[in-house]
Design an enzyme around this catalytic site. Structure first.
Site, PDB file in Angstrom:
ATOM      1  N   GLN A 126      36.577  25.640  82.466  1.00 12.05           N
ATOM      2  CA  GLN A 126      35.769  26.842  82.718  1.00 12.05           C
ATOM      3  C   GLN A 126      34.352  26.418  83.141  1.00 12.05           C
ATOM      4  OE1 GLN A 126      34.809  29.114  79.216  1.00 12.05           O
ATOM      5  NE2 GLN A 126      34.364  30.981  80.363  1.00 12.05           N
ATOM      6  N   GLY A 127      34.027  26.629  84.389  1.00  9.40           N
ATOM      7  CA  GLY A 127      32.700  26.249  84.889  1.00  9.40           C
ATOM      8  C   GLY A 127      31.794  27.460  85.015  1.00  9.40           C
ATOM      9  N   SER A 129      28.867  28.182  82.262  1.00 11.10           N
ATOM     10  CA  SER A 129      27.528  27.958  81.707  1.00 11.10           C
ATOM     11  C   SER A 129      26.774  26.851  82.435  1.00 11.10           C
ATOM     12  CB  SER A 129      27.634  27.578  80.237  1.00 11.10           C
ATOM     13  OG  SER A 129      28.301  28.584  79.538  1.00 11.10           O
ATOM     14  N   GLU A 244      38.461  36.750  76.742  1.00  8.71           N
ATOM     15  CA  GLU A 244      38.118  35.576  75.944  1.00  8.71           C
ATOM     16  C   GLU A 244      37.761  36.005  74.518  1.00  8.71           C
ATOM     17  OE1 GLU A 244      34.736  33.452  77.505  1.00  8.71           O
ATOM     18  OE2 GLU A 244      34.914  31.830  76.058  1.00  8.71           O
ATOM     19  N   SER A 367      27.412  34.168  72.335  1.00 11.01           N
ATOM     20  CA  SER A 367      26.911  33.944  70.965  1.00 11.01           C
ATOM     21  C   SER A 367      26.995  35.235  70.145  1.00 11.01           C
ATOM     22  CB  SER A 367      25.477  33.436  71.000  1.00 11.01           C
ATOM     23  OG  SER A 367      24.615  34.494  71.295  1.00 11.01           O
ATOM     24  N   ASN A 368      27.059  35.056  68.821  1.00  7.51           N
ATOM     25  CA  ASN A 368      27.221  36.231  67.956  1.00  7.51           C
ATOM     26  C   ASN A 368      26.025  37.172  68.015  1.00  7.51           C
ATOM     27  OD1 ASN A 368      29.696  35.242  67.380  1.00  7.51           O
ATOM     28  ND2 ASN A 368      29.408  35.073  65.164  1.00  7.51           N
ATOM     29  N   GLU A 369      24.823  36.626  68.270  1.00  9.09           N
ATOM     30  CA  GLU A 369      23.656  37.507  68.427  1.00  9.09           C
ATOM     31  C   GLU A 369      23.876  38.441  69.616  1.00  9.09           C
ATOM     32  OE1 GLU A 369      23.482  34.248  68.052  1.00  9.09           O
ATOM     33  OE2 GLU A 369      22.370  33.951  66.197  1.00  9.09           O
TER      34      GLU A 369
HETATM   35  C1  LIG Z   1      31.543  24.064  71.794  1.00  8.12           C
HETATM   36  C2  LIG Z   1      31.201  24.896  73.000  1.00  8.12           C
HETATM   37  C3  LIG Z   1      32.086  24.961  74.039  1.00  8.12           C
HETATM   38  C4  LIG Z   1      31.769  25.694  75.190  1.00  8.12           C
HETATM   39  N1  LIG Z   1      32.662  25.660  76.240  1.00  8.12           N
HETATM   40  C5  LIG Z   1      32.299  26.217  77.414  1.00  8.12           C
HETATM   41  C6  LIG Z   1      33.121  26.047  78.575  1.00  8.12           C
HETATM   42  O1  LIG Z   1      34.183  25.421  78.536  1.00  8.12           O
HETATM   43  N2  LIG Z   1      32.705  26.560  79.738  1.00  8.12           N
HETATM   44  C7  LIG Z   1      31.547  27.288  79.835  1.00  8.12           C
HETATM   45  O2  LIG Z   1      31.251  27.757  80.928  1.00  8.12           O
HETATM   46  N3  LIG Z   1      30.748  27.458  78.764  1.00  8.12           N
HETATM   47  C8  LIG Z   1      31.088  26.930  77.557  1.00  8.12           C
HETATM   48  N4  LIG Z   1      30.256  27.073  76.462  1.00  8.12           N
HETATM   49  C9  LIG Z   1      28.979  27.739  76.644  1.00  8.12           C
HETATM   50  C10 LIG Z   1      28.796  29.003  75.842  1.00  8.12           C
HETATM   51  O3  LIG Z   1      29.443  30.093  76.423  1.00  8.12           O
HETATM   52  C11 LIG Z   1      27.271  29.203  75.715  1.00  8.12           C
HETATM   53  O4  LIG Z   1      26.803  28.145  74.894  1.00  8.12           O
HETATM   54  C12 LIG Z   1      26.896  30.518  75.126  1.00  8.12           C
HETATM   55  O5  LIG Z   1      27.178  31.552  76.025  1.00  8.12           O
HETATM   56  C13 LIG Z   1      25.411  30.559  74.704  1.00  8.12           C
HETATM   57  O6  LIG Z   1      24.587  30.176  75.742  1.00  8.12           O
HETATM   58  P1  LIG Z   1      23.480  29.017  75.582  1.00  8.12           P
HETATM   59  O7  LIG Z   1      24.122  27.853  74.909  1.00  8.12           O
HETATM   60  O8  LIG Z   1      22.845  28.803  76.926  1.00  8.12           O
HETATM   61  O9  LIG Z   1      22.393  29.571  74.579  1.00  8.12           O
HETATM   62  P2  LIG Z   1      21.210  30.600  74.904  1.00  8.12           P
HETATM   63  O10 LIG Z   1      21.754  31.737  75.678  1.00  8.12           O
HETATM   64  O11 LIG Z   1      20.048  29.847  75.473  1.00  8.12           O
HETATM   65  O12 LIG Z   1      20.886  31.088  73.452  1.00  8.12           O
HETATM   66  C14 LIG Z   1      20.073  30.345  72.526  1.00  8.12           C
HETATM   67  C15 LIG Z   1      19.899  31.233  71.291  1.00  8.12           C
HETATM   68  O13 LIG Z   1      19.253  32.452  71.650  1.00  8.12           O
HETATM   69  C16 LIG Z   1      20.060  33.569  71.280  1.00  8.12           C
HETATM   70  N5  LIG Z   1      19.977  34.620  72.308  1.00  8.12           N
HETATM   71  C17 LIG Z   1      20.081  34.445  73.664  1.00  8.12           C
HETATM   72  N6  LIG Z   1      19.982  35.640  74.283  1.00  8.12           N
HETATM   73  C18 LIG Z   1      19.833  36.579  73.314  1.00  8.12           C
HETATM   74  C19 LIG Z   1      19.687  37.988  73.325  1.00  8.12           C
HETATM   75  N7  LIG Z   1      19.700  38.690  74.478  1.00  8.12           N
HETATM   76  N8  LIG Z   1      19.552  38.625  72.143  1.00  8.12           N
HETATM   77  C20 LIG Z   1      19.547  37.928  70.963  1.00  8.12           C
HETATM   78  N9  LIG Z   1      19.678  36.584  70.899  1.00  8.12           N
HETATM   79  C21 LIG Z   1      19.815  35.924  72.057  1.00  8.12           C
HETATM   80  C22 LIG Z   1      21.471  33.026  71.215  1.00  8.12           C
HETATM   81  O14 LIG Z   1      22.292  33.792  70.394  1.00  8.12           O
HETATM   82  C23 LIG Z   1      21.225  31.628  70.642  1.00  8.12           C
HETATM   83  O15 LIG Z   1      21.092  31.664  69.258  1.00  8.12           O
HETATM   84  C24 LIG Z   1      30.551  26.394  75.275  1.00  8.12           C
HETATM   85  C25 LIG Z   1      29.651  26.337  74.205  1.00  8.12           C
HETATM   86  C26 LIG Z   1      29.957  25.599  73.087  1.00  8.12           C
HETATM   87  C27 LIG Z   1      28.952  25.531  71.965  1.00  8.12           C
END
Ligand SMILES: Cc1cc2nc3c(=O)[nH]c(=O)nc-3n(C[C@H](O)[C@H](O)[C@H](O)COP(=O)(O)OP(=O)(O)OC[C@H]3O[C@@H](n4cnc5c(N)ncnc54)[C@H](O)[C@@H]3O)c2cc1C
Length: 382
Positions: A126-127, A129, A244, A367-369
């Site tokens: 899945q590309g 993020s 998902e 994320s759960n938030e």
């Molecule tokens: C183990 C793992 C596997 C993954 N696998 C894949 C994969 O195969 N392919 C892929 O494409 N992606 C993958 N992901 C990515 C995943 O979908 C993202 O990590 C996720 O969507 C969160 O984005 P971020 O890490 O950029 O955090 P950010 O969006 O930068 O968030 C950082 C913090 O800010 C909080 N936050 C952000 N926006 C808000 C808001 N609007 N309101 C309140 N709080 C907020 C978040 O909850 C978090 O605590 C994976 C992630 C993990 C950890």
């Protein structure tokens, strides 16, 4: 709502139970039960047994291997699979790109990819993020530019789960930088061994390796590998992410983990402790409530479209999953820190790495938030 299974449903549950417990190789299920790391081979072998029996992708349209099952039957299938310690069909294939191709792809694309995707002949990554586009996915900057009939892709993805095993990637790219950000995204499919694709592992807190960074340097992608229409990628991504979230409420797997924890508590002679017993009761009740909610959600999802309450399942499902991993660490006590020592039971040695690994569950899949914001806006109308 009816809480008791009909005779047919109970027979269906029995059929699934027997299938998973007798047809899927025992060594695969033993590894999962013991909490050992599972590899590509585990997924491929078990999935092919399921696909040969026609039960690998029940959520897909019938003509592509789906099943005419009720939502409840699909739920039972998923739960029995988890209870029997069977690796679930690879989410990227069965839950993500398969349904997207079946819904948005051309006939040629369906014929080319769907049978191979169902049988795990192609392992998808899945590309989505990127370093600055996770929760705010629409900000993605990986570009795809036209060159004749082809696309030329440049940019970077991150957190690409199990990308080291992947044959192909479904990749969201910016195809129009001039319009509103959601309106200029498209989905492209290309092999991971295309010239210009570089994979770099990310080392995790539990010592394992399951996520990667992926870099694209002038990767050439034939025009026919565009899914659906150009600039339709955001619609496809929303469709995929809704599915998902339904898949990430692991009720069956968490129930099994909790039952295992109880067996350890009995063996250790600590289940009589009133605080511990209360903790078990609380978790079991919450899991039951989640299961009933999941059943209500599956019963109300129309036309195979994800129900908005899938965010509730994602949120609560991952919270409970994490709480059970924490309970197991507490049960193992000091043994949980003795990894490497041969006198420590295998289950106890796995508790801390598993606890650390599952911190991911409240981040991935949105994320759960962010799920809380979705629930506030779309369900509670706040
Ligand atoms: C183990 C793992 C596997 C993954 N696998 C894949 C994969 O195969 N392919 C892929 O494409 N992606 C993958 N992901 C990515 C995943 O979908 C993202 O990590 C996720 O969507 C969160 O984005 P971020 O890490 O950029 O955090 P950010 O969006 O930068 O968030 C950082 C913090 O800010 C909080 N936050 C952000 N926006 C808000 C808001 N609007 N309101 C309140 N709080 C907020 C978040 O909850 C978090 O605590 C994976 C992630 C993990 C950890």
């Amino acid at each position: 709502m009816r809480l008791r299974l009909t005779e047919e449903e109970a027979a269906f549950r029995e059929e699934m139970h027997t299938f998973f417990n007798t047809e899927i190789p025992q060594d695969i299920r033993d590894d999962i039960r013991a909490g050992r790391e599972i590899g590509k081979d585990h997924f491929v072998r078990s999935l092919r047994v399921m696909n040969a029996a026609g039960i690998a992708v029940p959520n897909w349209p019938l003509e592509w291997g789906g099943k005419d099952w009720t939502p409840l039957q699909k739920h039972i299938w998923h739960e029995e699979l988890q209870l029997a310690c069977v690796p679930p069909p690879l989410a990227f294939n069965a839950g993500m790109i398969g349904p997207v191709i079946a819904h948005f792809g051309s006939q040629e694309m369906k014929e080319r990819f769907l049978p191979a995707t169902a049988n795990l002949d192609i392992w998808w990554a899945q590309g989505f993020s990127e370093p600055n586009a996770g929760s705010d996915l629409a900000s993605l900057t990986t570009r795809a530019e036209r060159d004749g009939d082809d696309w030329i892709v440049n940019g970077q993805k991150t957190w690409t789960t199990l990308g080291q095993h992947a044959d192909w990637i479904f990749c969201l790219c910016r195809t129009d930088p001039e319009v509103k950000k959601q309106a200029g995204i498209s989905m492209l499919l290309f092999p991971m061994d295309s010239p210009g694709v570089t994979l770099r592992p990310i080392k995790l807190l539990d010592g394992s390796y399951e996520v990667n960074e992926v870099f694209f340097d002038n990767v050439r992608v034939p025009g026919e590998n565009l899914v659906g229409e150009v600039n339709q990628g955001w619609t496809q991504a929303k469709f995929l992410l809704g599915n998902e979230r339904v898949g990430v409420a692991p009720v069956g797997a968490t129930k099994r983990a909790l039952a295992t924890a109880k067996e350890h508590a009995i063996d250790l002679g600590v289940l009589d402790d009133p605080l511990l017993a209360a903790r078990f009761a609380e978790l079991e009740n919450q899991l039951l409530a989640l299961e009933l909610t999941a059943l209500r959600v599956v019963a109300n999802s129309a036309d195979g479209k994800p129900h908005p309450a899938s965010s509730v399942l994602k949120l609560k499902g991952t919270e409970l999953q994490q709480e059970v991993t924490e309970l197991l660490v507490d049960l193992a006590g000091p043994l949980s820190l003795s990894s490497g020592s041969e006198s420590v039971p295998e289950w106890a040695a796995h508790t801390v790495p598993t606890y650390l690994n599952f911190r991911k569950a409240s981040i991935y899949g949105g994320s759960n938030e962010v799920q809380r914001s979705i629930i506030a806006g779309t369900i509670l109308g706040l």
